[in-house]
Motif scaffolding. Structure first.
Motif, PDB file in Angstrom:
ATOM      1  N   ARG A  52       0.839  -1.197   0.000  1.00  0.00           N
ATOM      2  CA  ARG A  52       0.000   0.000   0.000  1.00  0.00           C
ATOM      3  C   ARG A  52       0.877   1.252   0.000  1.00  0.00           C
ATOM      4  O   ARG A  52       2.026   1.218   0.458  1.00  0.00           O
ATOM      5  CB  ARG A  52      -0.925  -0.020   1.216  1.00  0.00           C
ATOM      6  CG  ARG A  52      -1.938  -1.157   1.130  1.00  0.00           C
ATOM      7  CD  ARG A  52      -2.800  -1.292   2.365  1.00  0.00           C
ATOM      8  NE  ARG A  52      -3.748  -2.389   2.204  1.00  0.00           N
ATOM      9  CZ  ARG A  52      -4.557  -2.834   3.152  1.00  0.00           C
ATOM     10  NH1 ARG A  52      -4.564  -2.258   4.336  1.00  0.00           N
ATOM     11  NH2 ARG A  52      -5.389  -3.838   2.898  1.00  0.00           N
ATOM     12  N   ASP A  53       0.324   2.351  -0.489  1.00  0.00           N
ATOM     13  CA  ASP A  53       1.098   3.591  -0.470  1.00  0.00           C
ATOM     14  C   ASP A  53       1.257   4.077   0.965  1.00  0.00           C
ATOM     15  O   ASP A  53       0.712   3.487   1.913  1.00  0.00           O
ATOM     16  CB  ASP A  53       0.453   4.662  -1.359  1.00  0.00           C
ATOM     17  CG  ASP A  53      -0.952   5.057  -0.909  1.00  0.00           C
ATOM     18  OD1 ASP A  53      -1.324   4.827   0.260  1.00  0.00           O
ATOM     19  OD2 ASP A  53      -1.702   5.615  -1.741  1.00  0.00           O
ATOM     20  N   ASP A  54       2.032   5.141   1.142  1.00  0.00           N
ATOM     21  CA  ASP A  54       2.357   5.597   2.497  1.00  0.00           C
ATOM     22  C   ASP A  54       1.105   5.874   3.324  1.00  0.00           C
ATOM     23  O   ASP A  54       1.006   5.462   4.489  1.00  0.00           O
ATOM     24  CB  ASP A  54       3.216   6.858   2.437  1.00  0.00           C
ATOM     25  CG  ASP A  54       4.628   6.584   1.943  1.00  0.00           C
ATOM     26  OD1 ASP A  54       4.990   5.389   1.855  1.00  0.00           O
ATOM     27  OD2 ASP A  54       5.361   7.548   1.658  1.00  0.00           O
ATOM     28  N   ALA A  55       0.143   6.575   2.717  1.00  0.00           N
ATOM     29  CA  ALA A  55      -1.080   6.919   3.446  1.00  0.00           C
ATOM     30  C   ALA A  55      -1.878   5.669   3.799  1.00  0.00           C
ATOM     31  O   ALA A  55      -2.408   5.541   4.909  1.00  0.00           O
ATOM     32  CB  ALA A  55      -1.931   7.884   2.628  1.00  0.00           C
TER      33      ALA A  55
ATOM     34  N   LEU B 153      -0.738   2.539   4.119  1.00  0.00           N
ATOM     35  CA  LEU B 153      -0.017   1.740   5.110  1.00  0.00           C
ATOM     36  C   LEU B 153      -0.164   2.347   6.499  1.00  0.00           C
ATOM     37  O   LEU B 153      -0.424   1.651   7.488  1.00  0.00           O
ATOM     38  CB  LEU B 153       1.458   1.647   4.715  1.00  0.00           C
ATOM     39  CG  LEU B 153       2.381   0.786   5.573  1.00  0.00           C
ATOM     40  CD1 LEU B 153       1.819  -0.602   5.777  1.00  0.00           C
ATOM     41  CD2 LEU B 153       3.765   0.714   4.935  1.00  0.00           C
ATOM     42  N   ASP B 154      -0.034   3.662   6.586  1.00  0.00           N
ATOM     43  CA  ASP B 154      -0.185   4.352   7.865  1.00  0.00           C
ATOM     44  C   ASP B 154      -1.604   4.166   8.410  1.00  0.00           C
ATOM     45  O   ASP B 154      -1.788   3.896   9.603  1.00  0.00           O
ATOM     46  CB  ASP B 154       0.116   5.838   7.693  1.00  0.00           C
ATOM     47  CG  ASP B 154       0.067   6.601   9.002  1.00  0.00           C
ATOM     48  OD1 ASP B 154       1.049   6.531   9.770  1.00  0.00           O
ATOM     49  OD2 ASP B 154      -0.971   7.263   9.276  1.00  0.00           O
ATOM     50  N   ALA B 155      -2.610   4.283   7.553  1.00  0.00           N
ATOM     51  CA  ALA B 155      -3.999   4.137   7.993  1.00  0.00           C
ATOM     52  C   ALA B 155      -4.286   2.724   8.479  1.00  0.00           C
ATOM     53  O   ALA B 155      -5.039   2.531   9.447  1.00  0.00           O
ATOM     54  CB  ALA B 155      -4.945   4.502   6.849  1.00  0.00           C
ATOM     55  N   THR B 156      -3.687   1.734   7.829  1.00  0.00           N
ATOM     56  CA  THR B 156      -3.900   0.342   8.248  1.00  0.00           C
ATOM     57  C   THR B 156      -3.354   0.101   9.645  1.00  0.00           C
ATOM     58  O   THR B 156      -4.030  -0.480  10.500  1.00  0.00           O
ATOM     59  CB  THR B 156      -3.235  -0.614   7.243  1.00  0.00           C
ATOM     60  OG1 THR B 156      -3.828  -0.441   5.956  1.00  0.00           O
ATOM     61  CG2 THR B 156      -3.398  -2.057   7.685  1.00  0.00           C
ATOM     62  N   ILE B 157      -2.126   0.552   9.886  1.00  0.00           N
ATOM     63  CA  ILE B 157      -1.532   0.354  11.206  1.00  0.00           C
ATOM     64  C   ILE B 157      -2.292   1.154  12.263  1.00  0.00           C
ATOM     65  O   ILE B 157      -2.511   0.680  13.382  1.00  0.00           O
ATOM     66  CB  ILE B 157      -0.039   0.732  11.183  1.00  0.00           C
ATOM     67  CG1 ILE B 157       0.724  -0.177  10.215  1.00  0.00           C
ATOM     68  CG2 ILE B 157       0.570   0.620  12.583  1.00  0.00           C
ATOM     69  CD1 ILE B 157       2.158   0.229   9.973  1.00  0.00           C
ATOM     70  N   ALA B 158      -2.728   2.362  11.909  1.00  0.00           N
ATOM     71  CA  ALA B 158      -3.506   3.179  12.847  1.00  0.00           C
ATOM     72  C   ALA B 158      -4.797   2.470  13.228  1.00  0.00           C
ATOM     73  O   ALA B 158      -5.220   2.519  14.401  1.00  0.00           O
ATOM     74  CB  ALA B 158      -3.808   4.539  12.232  1.00  0.00           C
TER      75      ALA B 158
ATOM     76  N   GLN C  61      -4.029  -0.141  15.745  1.00  0.00           N
ATOM     77  CA  GLN C  61      -3.696   0.451  17.047  1.00  0.00           C
ATOM     78  C   GLN C  61      -4.925   0.836  17.864  1.00  0.00           C
ATOM     79  O   GLN C  61      -4.835   0.957  19.087  1.00  0.00           O
ATOM     80  CB  GLN C  61      -2.813   1.686  16.846  1.00  0.00           C
ATOM     81  CG  GLN C  61      -1.396   1.384  16.388  1.00  0.00           C
ATOM     82  CD  GLN C  61      -0.606   2.645  16.098  1.00  0.00           C
ATOM     83  OE1 GLN C  61      -1.175   3.687  15.774  1.00  0.00           O
ATOM     84  NE2 GLN C  61       0.711   2.563  16.207  1.00  0.00           N
TER      85      GLN C  61
ATOM     86  N   ASP D 163       4.560  -1.973  17.206  1.00  0.00           N
ATOM     87  CA  ASP D 163       3.846  -0.831  16.627  1.00  0.00           C
ATOM     88  C   ASP D 163       2.405  -0.729  17.119  1.00  0.00           C
ATOM     89  O   ASP D 163       1.603   0.002  16.538  1.00  0.00           O
ATOM     90  CB  ASP D 163       3.857  -0.904  15.103  1.00  0.00           C
ATOM     91  CG  ASP D 163       3.054  -2.086  14.567  1.00  0.00           C
ATOM     92  OD1 ASP D 163       2.864  -3.063  15.323  1.00  0.00           O
ATOM     93  OD2 ASP D 163       2.626  -2.036  13.403  1.00  0.00           O
TER      94      ASP D 163
END
Length: 267
Positions: free
Chosen positions: A96-99, A101-106, A109, A164
């Motif tokens: 996934r693109d940066d946004a 990938l970040d949204a998935t981990i968020a 969390q 993470d």
């Protein structure tokens, strides 16, 4: 043996998570002992939902795991090329693109972040293995009572990834930077005695005394006036981010609110 929450009608019971509420005390139970309460995205979604479903009457949330282990970490199927059916694989996520990938981990969390809300006090009752995501879930809570067979370990770095799931901040806060680094990078086990000595755990007891110790603590936590507990928790949880003078100012403001409330004087 029956668990403490099984006599109550569940508010939520799915994907390895059960939420029950008994007046001011809620219990969140990991309910897949056959897999040592291994964690998956579905379980994380259920944990996040449990936080959203808490009634306003709840003051204390107890987190526990059925069986011999609190949680042995990520479901090993997540590490296979096929992954868990219906869920993205690690490779899918990495592409996934940066946004994205970040949204998935968020999103992952979210299961770990609501436990420190100022309106509740959360208590993890931990026995056996609490590894990786299991360790981070225990760290998500305000307080930890452990059985004498507890085995904490942060294995992510050993697997080539990092912790993470919101566990690094409380870990450093509890044991300090140097010990936190050593625990994470070596992936070694931390037992009951070290857990208490280092500040990871508030109390260690024999395994058959764990439920009783949790009941005693929750009873003590709900004995104090709720508004005073909420203000005190906010003062302590924010202290690390304030200067000495800022903390003194926060204390004065909190006390002013309490005194006016007790005196029946509106602001």
């Amino acid at each position: 043996m029956a668990t403490p929450d099984q006599d109550l009608a569940p508010v939520l019971d799915k994907d390895g998570v059960r939420l029950t509420v008994d007046d001011a005390i809620a219990t969140v139970t990991l309910t897949n002992p056959a897999k040592r309460n291994a964690q998956s995205p579905a379980l994380w979604r259920a944990l996040a939902e449990a936080g959203r479903l808490l009634p306003g009457s709840v003051r204390v949330v107890v987190l526990r795991g059925e069986g011999k282990s609190f949680s042995a970490g990520l479901d090993r199927q997540m590490f296979t090329p096929e992954g868990i059916p219906g869920e993205p694989t690690f490779t899918d996520i990495a592409r996934r693109d940066d946004a994205g990938l970040d949204a998935t981990i968020a999103e992952f969390q979210e299961a770990f972040t609501w436990w420190r809300r100022n309106d509740i006090v959360s208590v993890a009752a931990v026995q056996g293995h609490a590894i990786g995501a299991g360790f981070q879930l225990a760290l998500a809570c305000d307080l930890r009572i452990v059985a004498d067979d507890v085995q904490f370990a942060m294995r992510e770095t050993s697997l080539g990834i990092v912790p993470d799931l919101a566990g690094t901040h409380p870990l450093v806060g509890l044991v300090g930077y140097a010990r936190a680094l050593e625990i994470c990078v070596t992936g070694r086990f931390v037992g009951a005695q070290e857990s208490v000595a280092s500040g990871l755990a508030n109390l260690a007891v024999a395994g058959d005394e764990l439920d009783g110790a949790v009941r005693d603590l929750t009873a003590a936590l709900v004995a104090a006036p709720r508004d005073a507990v909420v203000e005190t928790k906010a003062l302590l949880s924010g202290a690390a981010g304030r200067s000495y003078d800022e903390q003194r100012s926060a204390e004065r403001a909190a006390q002013a609110r309490r005194l006016r409330d007790l005196a029946g004087i509106g602001e």
